[in-house]
Write a protein that holds these residues in place. Structure first.
Motif, PDB file in Angstrom:
ATOM      1  N   THR A 146       1.003  -1.184   0.039  1.00  0.00           N
ATOM      2  CA  THR A 146      -0.012   0.053   0.006  1.00  0.00           C
ATOM      3  C   THR A 146       0.865   1.180  -0.079  1.00  0.00           C
ATOM      4  O   THR A 146       2.080   1.194   0.695  1.00  0.00           O
ATOM      5  N   ARG A 147       0.588   2.080  -0.904  1.00  0.00           N
ATOM      6  CA  ARG A 147       1.289   3.427  -0.885  1.00  0.00           C
ATOM      7  C   ARG A 147       0.795   4.267  -0.056  1.00  0.00           C
ATOM      8  O   ARG A 147      -0.432   4.669   0.152  1.00  0.00           O
ATOM      9  N   GLN A 148       1.809   4.852   0.854  1.00  0.00           N
ATOM     10  CA  GLN A 148       1.272   5.936   1.869  1.00  0.00           C
ATOM     11  C   GLN A 148       2.112   7.136   1.781  1.00  0.00           C
ATOM     12  O   GLN A 148       3.332   7.063   1.114  1.00  0.00           O
ATOM     13  N   ASP A 149       1.894   8.037   2.553  1.00  0.00           N
ATOM     14  CA  ASP A 149       2.721   9.383   2.407  1.00  0.00           C
ATOM     15  C   ASP A 149       4.193   9.202   2.946  1.00  0.00           C
ATOM     16  O   ASP A 149       4.916   9.759   2.226  1.00  0.00           O
ATOM     17  N   ARG A 150       4.295   8.391   3.762  1.00  0.00           N
ATOM     18  CA  ARG A 150       5.679   8.197   4.709  1.00  0.00           C
ATOM     19  C   ARG A 150       6.234   6.861   3.923  1.00  0.00           C
ATOM     20  O   ARG A 150       7.065   6.302   4.517  1.00  0.00           O
ATOM     21  N   GLY A 151       5.964   6.432   2.770  1.00  0.00           N
ATOM     22  CA  GLY A 151       6.637   5.275   2.215  1.00  0.00           C
ATOM     23  C   GLY A 151       5.695   4.202   1.934  1.00  0.00           C
ATOM     24  O   GLY A 151       4.461   4.372   1.482  1.00  0.00           O
ATOM     25  N   LEU A 152       5.948   2.999   1.971  1.00  0.00           N
ATOM     26  CA  LEU A 152       5.081   1.683   1.457  1.00  0.00           C
ATOM     27  C   LEU A 152       4.977   0.948   2.673  1.00  0.00           C
ATOM     28  O   LEU A 152       5.809   0.864   3.924  1.00  0.00           O
ATOM     29  N   GLN A 153       3.714   0.151   2.820  1.00  0.00           N
ATOM     30  CA  GLN A 153       3.484  -1.018   3.757  1.00  0.00           C
ATOM     31  C   GLN A 153       3.228  -2.097   2.955  1.00  0.00           C
ATOM     32  O   GLN A 153       2.622  -2.226   1.815  1.00  0.00           O
ATOM     33  N   LEU A 154       3.800  -3.239   3.440  1.00  0.00           N
ATOM     34  CA  LEU A 154       3.317  -4.604   2.806  1.00  0.00           C
ATOM     35  C   LEU A 154       1.941  -4.827   3.010  1.00  0.00           C
ATOM     36  O   LEU A 154       1.617  -4.914   4.286  1.00  0.00           O
ATOM     37  N   THR A 155       1.346  -5.543   2.022  1.00  0.00           N
ATOM     38  CA  THR A 155      -0.127  -6.032   2.317  1.00  0.00           C
ATOM     39  C   THR A 155       0.252  -7.374   2.964  1.00  0.00           C
ATOM     40  O   THR A 155       1.347  -8.054   2.961  1.00  0.00           O
ATOM     41  N   GLU A 156      -0.949  -8.024   3.145  1.00  0.00           N
ATOM     42  CA  GLU A 156      -0.969  -9.337   3.651  1.00  0.00           C
ATOM     43  C   GLU A 156      -0.455 -10.364   2.888  1.00  0.00           C
ATOM     44  O   GLU A 156       0.573 -11.282   2.819  1.00  0.00           O
ATOM     45  N   GLU A 157      -0.420 -10.065   1.384  1.00  0.00           N
ATOM     46  CA  GLU A 157      -0.224 -11.132   0.344  1.00  0.00           C
ATOM     47  C   GLU A 157       1.461 -10.309   0.059  1.00  0.00           C
ATOM     48  O   GLU A 157       2.316 -11.514  -0.265  1.00  0.00           O
ATOM     49  N   GLY A 158       1.622  -9.398   0.430  1.00  0.00           N
ATOM     50  CA  GLY A 158       3.136  -8.929   0.152  1.00  0.00           C
ATOM     51  C   GLY A 158       4.029  -9.653   1.206  1.00  0.00           C
ATOM     52  O   GLY A 158       5.205  -9.943   1.061  1.00  0.00           O
ATOM     53  N   LYS A 159       3.418  -9.951   2.545  1.00  0.00           N
ATOM     54  CA  LYS A 159       4.246 -10.086   3.591  1.00  0.00           C
ATOM     55  C   LYS A 159       4.378 -11.766   3.188  1.00  0.00           C
ATOM     56  O   LYS A 159       5.741 -12.427   3.691  1.00  0.00           O
ATOM     57  N   LEU A 160       3.421 -12.445   2.782  1.00  0.00           N
ATOM     58  CA  LEU A 160       3.503 -13.942   2.187  1.00  0.00           C
ATOM     59  C   LEU A 160       4.646 -13.945   1.139  1.00  0.00           C
ATOM     60  O   LEU A 160       5.532 -15.059   1.261  1.00  0.00           O
ATOM     61  N   LEU A 161       4.437 -13.032   0.278  1.00  0.00           N
ATOM     62  CA  LEU A 161       5.439 -13.186  -0.877  1.00  0.00           C
ATOM     63  C   LEU A 161       6.997 -13.032  -0.256  1.00  0.00           C
ATOM     64  O   LEU A 161       7.926 -13.847  -0.763  1.00  0.00           O
ATOM     65  N   LYS A 162       7.192 -12.033   0.506  1.00  0.00           N
ATOM     66  CA  LYS A 162       8.406 -11.572   1.015  1.00  0.00           C
ATOM     67  C   LYS A 162       9.096 -12.899   1.780  1.00  0.00           C
ATOM     68  O   LYS A 162      10.094 -13.260   1.870  1.00  0.00           O
ATOM     69  N   GLU A 163       8.322 -13.392   2.557  1.00  0.00           N
ATOM     70  CA  GLU A 163       8.636 -14.565   3.183  1.00  0.00           C
ATOM     71  C   GLU A 163       9.018 -15.840   2.420  1.00  0.00           C
ATOM     72  O   GLU A 163      10.265 -16.500   2.414  1.00  0.00           O
ATOM     73  N   LYS A 164       8.130 -16.252   1.418  1.00  0.00           N
ATOM     74  CA  LYS A 164       8.261 -17.500   0.664  1.00  0.00           C
ATOM     75  C   LYS A 164       9.517 -17.139  -0.261  1.00  0.00           C
ATOM     76  O   LYS A 164      10.062 -17.997  -0.747  1.00  0.00           O
ATOM     77  N   ALA A 165       9.360 -15.909  -0.916  1.00  0.00           N
ATOM     78  CA  ALA A 165      10.632 -15.647  -2.013  1.00  0.00           C
ATOM     79  C   ALA A 165      11.834 -15.612  -1.295  1.00  0.00           C
ATOM     80  O   ALA A 165      12.909 -15.941  -1.954  1.00  0.00           O
ATOM     81  N   SER A 166      11.941 -15.222  -0.101  1.00  0.00           N
ATOM     82  CA  SER A 166      13.158 -15.032   0.596  1.00  0.00           C
ATOM     83  C   SER A 166      13.552 -16.450   0.949  1.00  0.00           C
ATOM     84  O   SER A 166      14.908 -16.818   0.793  1.00  0.00           O
ATOM     85  N   GLN A 167      12.865 -17.224   1.232  1.00  0.00           N
ATOM     86  CA  GLN A 167      13.200 -18.892   1.586  1.00  0.00           C
ATOM     87  C   GLN A 167      13.680 -19.251   0.127  1.00  0.00           C
ATOM     88  O   GLN A 167      14.749 -20.044   0.261  1.00  0.00           O
ATOM     89  N   ALA A 168      12.812 -19.346  -0.885  1.00  0.00           N
ATOM     90  CA  ALA A 168      13.118 -19.777  -2.254  1.00  0.00           C
ATOM     91  C   ALA A 168      14.575 -19.357  -2.656  1.00  0.00           C
ATOM     92  O   ALA A 168      15.358 -20.179  -3.105  1.00  0.00           O
ATOM     93  N   LEU A 169      14.785 -17.932  -2.412  1.00  0.00           N
ATOM     94  CA  LEU A 169      16.044 -17.334  -2.977  1.00  0.00           C
ATOM     95  C   LEU A 169      17.167 -18.035  -2.183  1.00  0.00           C
ATOM     96  O   LEU A 169      18.343 -18.190  -2.664  1.00  0.00           O
ATOM     97  N   THR A 170      16.991 -18.050  -0.740  1.00  0.00           N
ATOM     98  CA  THR A 170      18.021 -18.604   0.163  1.00  0.00           C
ATOM     99  C   THR A 170      18.376 -20.113  -0.406  1.00  0.00           C
ATOM    100  O   THR A 170      19.617 -20.620  -0.227  1.00  0.00           O
ATOM    101  N   GLU A 171      17.237 -20.788  -0.922  1.00  0.00           N
ATOM    102  CA  GLU A 171      17.596 -22.136  -1.313  1.00  0.00           C
ATOM    103  C   GLU A 171      18.413 -22.278  -2.648  1.00  0.00           C
ATOM    104  O   GLU A 171      19.300 -22.988  -2.690  1.00  0.00           O
ATOM    105  N   LEU A 172      17.987 -21.456  -3.475  1.00  0.00           N
ATOM    106  CA  LEU A 172      18.723 -21.431  -4.565  1.00  0.00           C
ATOM    107  C   LEU A 172      20.176 -20.992  -4.567  1.00  0.00           C
ATOM    108  O   LEU A 172      20.994 -21.477  -5.101  1.00  0.00           O
ATOM    109  N   GLU A 173      20.406 -20.002  -3.853  1.00  0.00           N
ATOM    110  CA  GLU A 173      21.675 -19.704  -3.460  1.00  0.00           C
ATOM    111  C   GLU A 173      22.762 -20.737  -2.693  1.00  0.00           C
ATOM    112  O   GLU A 173      23.659 -20.963  -3.138  1.00  0.00           O
ATOM    113  N   SER A 174      22.085 -21.570  -1.774  1.00  0.00           N
ATOM    114  CA  SER A 174      22.541 -22.765  -1.076  1.00  0.00           C
ATOM    115  C   SER A 174      22.849 -23.925  -2.110  1.00  0.00           C
ATOM    116  O   SER A 174      23.986 -24.281  -2.167  1.00  0.00           O
ATOM    117  N   ALA A 175      22.194 -24.024  -3.478  1.00  0.00           N
ATOM    118  CA  ALA A 175      22.289 -24.981  -4.120  1.00  0.00           C
ATOM    119  C   ALA A 175      23.182 -24.386  -5.244  1.00  0.00           C
ATOM    120  O   ALA A 175      24.328 -25.180  -5.541  1.00  0.00           O
TER     121      ALA A 175
END
Length: 92
Positions: free
Chosen positions: A52-81
């Motif tokens: 969500t765009r706000q005057d003082r920057g951005l806030q993650l939506t619930e979907e954004g929080k989910l993607l952040k968590e899952k994408a971070s895990q996936a990219l960590t796994e790829l880096e490990s591989a």
């Protein structure tokens, strides 16, 4: 069929950490419009608003929080591989 690149996911993750398009652009040495386009592409791909765009920057939506968590895990796994493959290649 459109896809989301690892680069776009990395940009999304950095924006999700900074909660700032301009700060992410500065750190990555990209233009603000380029970072905004990548975020918009990821949002379009998943069919949902991730920030969500706000005057003082951005806030993650619930979907954004989910993607952040899952994408971070996936990219960590790829880096490990990648590290494991590199190690195997250089041990032989």
């Amino acid at each position: 069929m459109p896809t989301v690149t690892l680069n776009a996911l990395n940009v999304f993750l950095m924006v999700s950490e900074n909660l700032s398009i301009s700060e992410t652009a500065r750190v990555l040495n990209l233009s603000q419009p380029a970072v905004s386009r990548m975020v918009a592409h990821v949002e379009k791909y998943y069919g949902t608003q991730l920030f969500t765009r706000q005057d003082r920057g951005l806030q993650l939506t619930e979907e954004g929080k989910l993607l952040k968590e899952k994408a971070s895990q996936a990219l960590t796994e790829l880096e490990s591989a990648e590290n494991e493959i590199y190690s195997r290649r250089h041990l032989n």
